[in-house]
Design a protein around this motif. Structure first.
Motif, short mmCIF file in Angstrom:
data_model
loop_
_atom_site.label_atom_id
_atom_site.label_comp_id
_atom_site.label_asym_id
_atom_site.label_seq_id
_atom_site.Cartn_x
_atom_site.Cartn_y
_atom_site.Cartn_z
N GLU A 37 18.05 -92.56 -4.40
CA GLU A 37 17.26 -91.32 -4.35
C GLU A 37 16.41 -91.25 -3.08
N GLU A 40 18.83 -90.62 -0.10
CA GLU A 40 19.45 -89.29 -0.13
C GLU A 40 18.41 -88.17 -0.18
N ARG A 42 17.00 -86.92 -2.75
CA ARG A 42 17.21 -86.08 -3.92
C ARG A 42 17.48 -86.98 -5.12
N GLU A 46 20.55 -84.48 -9.22
CA GLU A 46 20.81 -83.47 -8.17
C GLU A 46 22.05 -83.83 -7.37
N ILE A 47 22.24 -85.11 -7.07
CA ILE A 47 23.43 -85.53 -6.30
C ILE A 47 24.69 -85.18 -7.10
N ARG A 49 25.01 -82.96 -9.51
CA ARG A 49 25.16 -81.51 -9.70
C ARG A 49 25.61 -80.81 -8.40
N ASP A 50 25.01 -81.20 -7.26
CA ASP A 50 25.28 -80.46 -6.02
C ASP A 50 26.46 -81.02 -5.23
N SER A 51 26.75 -82.32 -5.38
CA SER A 51 27.79 -82.91 -4.53
C SER A 51 28.88 -83.65 -5.30
N THR A 55 30.54 -88.34 -4.23
CA THR A 55 29.45 -88.48 -3.24
C THR A 55 28.41 -89.47 -3.76
#
Ligand code: S3P
Length: 200
Positions: A37, A40, A42, A46-47, A49-51, A55
């Motif tokens: 965290e 990154e 985040r 979040e990692i 969900r978004d990537s 990733t």
């Protein structure tokens, strides 16, 4: 090497046992997910969900490599990995190559599910791969053969965190620094961690 790596499924107690083990040994504790965290900038959810998971796994591998290179320099550390890290062959290989002992914290899948549900409700711990009871069980079964490659298997059912940590110290032949009760400072730190919704 003066380091220990805790592995096991979600809800196994890797972070809480890791903190207790660190206290008993007088070694710093580190949660690999927290390093991810920070690197990154985040959160783990979040990692995901978004990537996406791929990733996340790349970030996890890079963070593990960085952490192990610090241990090579002789630093003492108790490390808790996320539930999927040791199931990735390249991560297991890296750890084995460093010669750091690994401890598989185990419990029945029903108990693991119960703990994760409780942490989600009471501490708002968000786990992207929690899924349904059925997918949780399937993932546990798929990962168990990897976890079983650990240097030590430690059962956690029906034991306090301090008891589990003491058993690990004993089994690995590591001298405990102190068995004194936790200080008020560490108790209040644990309370504020709970408020921040961190993993226990
Ligand atoms: C994961 C477990 C999580 C975290 C990420 C992926 C997994 O850690 O690393 O959400 O693949 O099982 P915990 O085992 O500490 O919940």
């Amino acid at each position: 090497m003066r380091a220990v790596v805790l592995i096991g499924f979600m809800g196994a107690g890797k972070s809480s046992v890791g903190r207790a083990l660190g206290e008993q040994l007088g070694w710093p504790f580190e949660d690999l997910d927290e390093r991810i965290e920070r690197r990154e900038r985040r959160t783990v959810p979040e990692i995901f969900r978004d990537s996406g998971e791929r990733t996340f796994r790349e970030a996890e591998h890079a963070a593990l490599r960085e952490l192990l290179s610090e241990l090579d320099a002789g630093n003492e550390r108790v490390v808790a990995l996320g539930g999927g890290a040791f199931a990735q062959k390249e991560n297991a290989r890296l750890i084995e190559a460093c010669g750091v002992p690994t401890v598989f914290l185990d419990a029945s899948v029903d108990e693991l599910w119960r703990r994760c549900q409780e942490q989600a409700l009471q501490q708002r711990v968000e786990r992207p791969l929690l899924g349904s009871g059925e997918s949780f069980r399937e993932l546990y079964e798929a990962r168990r053969p990897h976890y079983r490659k650990a240097s030590l298997k430690q059962d956690t059912g029906g034991k306090t965190v301090a008891e589990i940590a003491a058993e690990v110290v004993q089994a690995l032949g590591l001298g405990s620094r102190s068995t004194a009760p936790r200080s008020e400072a560490s108790r209040s730190e644990a309370r504020s961690r709970g408020r921040r919704g961190q993993k226990q």
